[in-house]
Scaffold this active site. Structure first.
Site, PDB file in Angstrom:
ATOM      1  CG  HIS A 120     -11.234  -7.090   7.286  1.00  0.00           C
ATOM      2  ND1 HIS A 120     -10.484  -7.659   8.079  1.00  0.00           N
ATOM      3  CD2 HIS A 120     -10.504  -7.368   5.816  1.00  0.00           C
ATOM      4  CE1 HIS A 120      -9.420  -8.453   7.397  1.00  0.00           C
ATOM      5  NE2 HIS A 120      -9.663  -8.494   6.036  1.00  0.00           N
ATOM      6  CD  GLU A 129      -1.732  -2.396   1.535  1.00  0.00           C
ATOM      7  OE1 GLU A 129      -0.864  -2.791   1.863  1.00  0.00           O
ATOM      8  OE2 GLU A 129      -2.951  -3.068   1.246  1.00  0.00           O
TER       9      GLU A 129
END
Ligand code: TPP
Ligand code: MG
Length: 691
Positions: free
Chosen positions: A494, A427
């Site tokens: 999440h 990322e």
């Protein structure tokens, strides 16, 4: 103020591979001249620091000239990409601009090219593809990859120069960037400036003694080699020229470990008391500059060198005098605040349809359709890709698979791998790569698989992209898509709401739509903005319900709150999935308690435009703020503060702030229900508050 005329010899800033085969005296003297200018400059900067005229962390490149000068002379300044480090003053001088401009940056005066917002070596020249460094070592590599790729996508055979030290070699970004460059086959010259120390820490305390950093190249599928840049400058230049040529032709990255020197310690304030006995003398004995000078003197050029040295010194002194006379920067608070964001861009000439298919596709191009939230974003992305050639989309599993939430479904098939591609689990480097693309005129859209993983790119988003315009004046238009929020049993990693974390940093815009139409509009509005924009997409909304999405010429309205209910009793502010919950609560309270609310869906979290909501609070005198993120330091704290400090005199009750519990998001549905606001809980809290 007129800058002193530079010596004629400084007009030549280039070096070709051909002239290094059998270098002429002029060629060698050109290299010497820039090495000497760099050394004089670094030494004078140190004096000026000691006189209190320069400040901050003043790092010098004394000892590194044998690397950086040939490298910068060899680079094609008209097309290549670079991000110099804190040892590369000489590289900056060669890349361009008058010596006084560099000094103005160091003095942080009224003519500083970064408007005195940055100092010393923290600058670049983005227009000329020199990326300004940020302090976070390793983080500058990704942007070099992106900007170089942007050049290549524009048909220019550029190469990129990405530097890191022996210290920086331990950061995660280095690994991510080496892997990404190799994966994407980008023509990047990775240069390790190994000067034996990271601040006070020797290499022996940074990596295992048997490690030779350049050998890591093989693990990334690229070539690599080591070179001692302190021995013979012409040999260094020839070796580099050959390597650059290969990278330019093959478009494959290379890893060069340059053994170099740091002759004046880490920075001007460094006492160097950690050096071992005799180590400093041993470094000085390897200094490439006096050795190179001695070679040229032995070849009979003493008088010419003396004249050059004198001319360079006189020039530097004249420049110091001029730059010292420049006024201190004026404090213009409005400009400081305004430049946090790049100025508004004009709307793009979108076609008045909700989806435009690729030219050879048989998909329809309607101007209204009934879509889920996820489909609305998919349509908007397709429209962007079809109409805007500078756009591209990256993210994990967004290609063939269509993304974890299928938001990018079919886009790869329609637009091809060059514009829709899977990224590795990196990322930080991928966001850095997107930054480099953005600063050079491309407009990347990056999907984070889950918003939670954006913390891996924290530095790139909050310190690099977010500050880019403020630091350098260059726009960094990025769309960062964050599938966020809980309620679907995905657990603590999440399910999070991270808006208050990211928006605590200046320079980031953020949209958080709650309907398919707003989601569609938000993609276009975010895309055409010249700043990094986070698009929060609540996962619970992706397939919540279908709704009509039509071409909306006023798509930019999504930057302002939308009033969903009109009422008298209180003002209710929320956003995202909570908007739907709030509507139910407001309707119930109106029906059962005969109390009506002004209900606002914020839609845009940054920059906040609260005028209509202020007016509402001033009228109703009561405020409810609801959001899904955690309560402590949550976004609601900011909303309540702003809305009550301005409307304190009108308040009839303490505001009600409803948020999630201050715990990690629990997994089991029963626990998650307790953690986050539900319709029943909100109703209970609101009715209790009504009294
Ligand atoms: C990620 C990160 N951690 C800590 C620092 C603070 N810091 C600045 S320079 C430096 C040493 C860097 O060593 P190296 O990469 O070898 O470069 P050198 O200064 O030797 O040229 C440190 C620890 C930083 N800039 N970035
Ligand atoms: Mg070092």
């Amino acid at each position: 103020m007129a800058f002193p005329t530079p010596p004629a010899i400084l007009a030549a800033r280039d070096l070709s591979a051909a002239e290094l085969e059998n270098p002429s005296t002029d060629t060698l003297i050109r290299i010497y001249t820039w090495m000497q200018l760099s050394r004089i400059g670094d030494n004078r900067n140190l004096d000026l620091f000691r006189q209190g005229l320069m400040k901050g962390t003043l790092t010098g490149g004394q000892g590194n000239e044998g690397l950086i000068v040939p490298l910068a002379l060899l680079a094609d300044k008209a097309k290549d990409v670079v991000s110099f480090t804190h040892r590369d003053f000489g590289g900056h001088l060669i890349w361009g601009q008058h010596y006084c401009e560099h000094l103005n940056q160091y003095f942080a005066n009224a003519l500083s090219p970064t408007q005195a917002r940055e100092g010393n070596v923290h600058r670049g020249d983005p227009k000329n593809r020199s990326l300004p460094m940020i302090s976070h070592l390793g983080a500058m590599l990704g942007p070099v990859l992106g900007m170089t790729d942007s050049q290549r996508r524009n048909g220019i055979d550029a190469i990129g120069f990405a530097f890191f030290g022996d210290g920086g070699s331990s950061t995660g970004d280095i690994h991510e960037s080496l892997n990404l460059a190799s994966l994407l086959s980008l023509p990047i010259v990775f240069v390790i400036e190994n000067n034996c120390y990271a601040y006070s820490t020797p290499c022996a305390e940074q990596f295992a003694p048997e490690v030779e950093l350049w050998r890591r190249a093989e693990g990334y599928g690229m070539k690599g080699f080591a070179i001692d840049t302190t021995v013979d400058v012409a040999t260094t230049a020839r070796t580099l020229a050959h390597a650059f040529d290969t990278v330019r032709k093959t478009s494959r990255p290379i890893l060069i470990e340059a053994h170099t020197l740091r002759l004046r310690g880490h920075a001007a304030y460094d006492t160097c008391n950690y050096l071992k006995a005799g180590e400093s003398d041993a470094f000085l004995a390897r200094d490439p500059l006096p050795r190179f000078r001695a070679q040229l003197v032995a070849a009979g050029h003493a008088a010419r060198l003396d004249a050059i040295d004198a001319e360079l010194s006189a020039f530097v002194e004249a420049c110091i005098k001029v730059s010292l006379a420049v006024a201190r920067p004026t404090v213009d608070l409005d400009a400081l605040k305004a430049d946090v964001f790049a100025p508004p861009s004009p709307p793009l000439p979108w076609k008045p349809t909700i989806a435009v298919s690729a030219p050879n596709s048989d998909l329809r191009s309607p101007n209204s359709e009934v879509l889920t939230f996820a489909q609305a974003i998919n349509h908007a992305l397709r429209k962007v890709l079809a109409e805007r050639p500078e756009s591209l989309i990256l993210g994990q599993d967004i290609g063939t698979y269509g993304g974890a939430f299928k938001v990018t479904e079919n886009l790869l098939g329609e637009f091809g791998r060059a514009r829709v591609f899977n990224s590795p689990l990196a990322e930080s480097a991928c966001t850095g790569y997107a930054i480099g693309l953005a600063v050079n005129g491309h407009r990347p859209i990056e999907e984070f698989q889950f918003a939670d993983f954006s913390t891996e790119a924290m530095t790139q988003i909050t310190q690099n992209a977010a500050t880019f315009h403020y630091r350098s004046g260059a726009a960094c238009p990025l769309v960062l898509r964050y599938p966020c929020g809980g309620g679907i049993t995905l657990g603590s990693f999440h399910s999070q709401e991270l808006e208050s974390v990211f928006l605590a940093f200046p320079g980031i815009k953020a949209l958080y739509p709650s309907t398919p139409q707003d989601a569609f509009d938000a993609v276009l509005a975010a895309y055409e903005d010249n700043n990094p924009v986070i698009l929060f997409e609540h996962k619970g909304l992706y397939r919540r319900a279908k709704d009509t999405v039509a071409w909306n010429p006023n798509y930019r309205d999504v930057w302002t709150p939308k009033q969903l209910r009109q009422g008298e009793h209180a003002t209710f502010v929320t956003y995202g999935e909570m908007t739907h919950l709030a509507r139910e609560v407001c309707d119930y309270v109106a029906a059962e308690y005969e109390q009506t609310f002004d209900l606002f869906d914020l839609r845009c979290l940054s920059p906040l435009k609260l005028d209509a909501i202020h007016a509402s609070v001033a009228r109703t005198g009561r405020l409810v703020v609801l959001h899904e993120g955690r309560r402590t330091h949550g976004f609601g704290a900011e909303l309540v503060a702003r809305l009550t400090e301005q409307n304190f005199a009108h308040l009839k009750a303490a505001p009600l702030r409803i948020a999630s519990l201050d715990i990690p998001v629990p997994f089991a549905p029963e626990l998650e229900q307790v953690h986050r606001p539900t319709t029943d809980k909100v109703l209970e809290l609101v009715t209790a508050w009504l009294g």
